[in-house]
Design an enzyme around this catalytic site. Structure first.
Site, PDB file in Angstrom:
ATOM      1  N   THR A   1       4.439  -1.859   1.735  1.00 16.77           N
ATOM      2  CA  THR A   1       5.147  -2.652   2.736  1.00 16.77           C
ATOM      3  C   THR A   1       4.999  -1.984   4.098  1.00 16.77           C
ATOM      4  OG1 THR A   1       7.284  -1.527   2.445  1.00 16.77           O
ATOM      5  CG2 THR A   1       6.831  -3.433   1.025  1.00 16.77           C
TER       6      THR A   1
ATOM      7  N   LYS B   1      -2.279   2.323  -4.740  1.00 12.83           N
ATOM      8  CA  LYS B   1      -0.907   2.017  -4.305  1.00 12.83           C
ATOM      9  C   LYS B   1      -0.641   0.561  -4.655  1.00 12.83           C
ATOM     10  CE  LYS B   1       2.683   2.696  -1.106  1.00 12.83           C
ATOM     11  NZ  LYS B   1       3.390   3.845  -0.568  1.00 12.83           N
TER      12      LYS B   1
END
Length: 199
Positions: free
Chosen positions: A36, A32
């Site tokens: 966030t 990834k």
């Protein structure tokens, strides 16, 4: 780099579960590039798929768009620097297959001029689109497919996540000219239930 890029029509549509199912079925690793918020998608995929994971990437605490999370953290996401974190730059992973998961949808900004689509184009992997099975998915999915194709990227398939919806599936297959698979919400969500639904 070998593998596929998993994007979504939106945030929260099931990209991480689709990524885990793909990693488990294909014996692939997982990366990834941008995360966030407080969710640990890398840890989730490692636990569900039992696959190798690549931990390098941009990790930002605020659960907002990457460009805004970066601004709040006082940094700028640089595409070149992000690509320098790619796992296949390490010799031992050069020939491995990777499931790469994006953040949000294809046009989510990562800085003042680039979007997640630029990350996808830099990696140049075939794309798998995770989509909702519910009302509204036809428009969202066809727009996503159009944006991906406009950048010259190939689309492997769409995965509709949730309760089966044959009408939506047929519409996306017909108007999108793409193969559509389905993945139900898994309850309980664990490695055993995941492996019963290979993608």
């Amino acid at each position: 780099m070998h593998g596929v890029f998993v994007t979504g029509t939106d945030t929260g549509v099931g990209k991480t579960i689709v990524s885990a199912a793909l990693a488990a079925a294909r014996g692939a690793g997982y990366w990834k590039p941008i995360q966030t918020g407080s969710d640990d998608d890398t840890g989730t995929v490692a636990q569900l798929a039992g696959c190798p994971v690549w931990a390098k990437g941009i990790r930002l605490p605020d659960p907002v768009s990457p460009h805004l999370a970066a601004q709040r953290a006082g940094i700028r996401i640089d595409l070149g620097e992000l690509m320098a974190m790619c796992p296949t730059l390490e010799a031992e992973w050069l020939d491995a297959e990777w499931i790469v998961e994006g953040a949000g949808g294809v046009l989510v900004p990562i800085n003042e001029s680039e979007t997640m689509l630029d990350v996808m184009a830099a990696l140049s992997l075939p794309v798998i689109v995770a989509a909702r099975a519910t009302l509204g998915t036809i428009n969202h999915t066809l727009l996503t497919l159009a944006a991906i194709r406009d950048r010259g990227l190939s689309i492997e398939q769409v995965v509709m996540v949730g309760d089966q919806n044959p009408d939506n599936r047929k519409a996306i297959e017909h108007y999108g000219g793409v193969q559509v698979k389905e993945l139900p919400w898994l309850n309980p969500l664990n490695p055993e239930t995941l492996r019963r639904h290979p993608l």
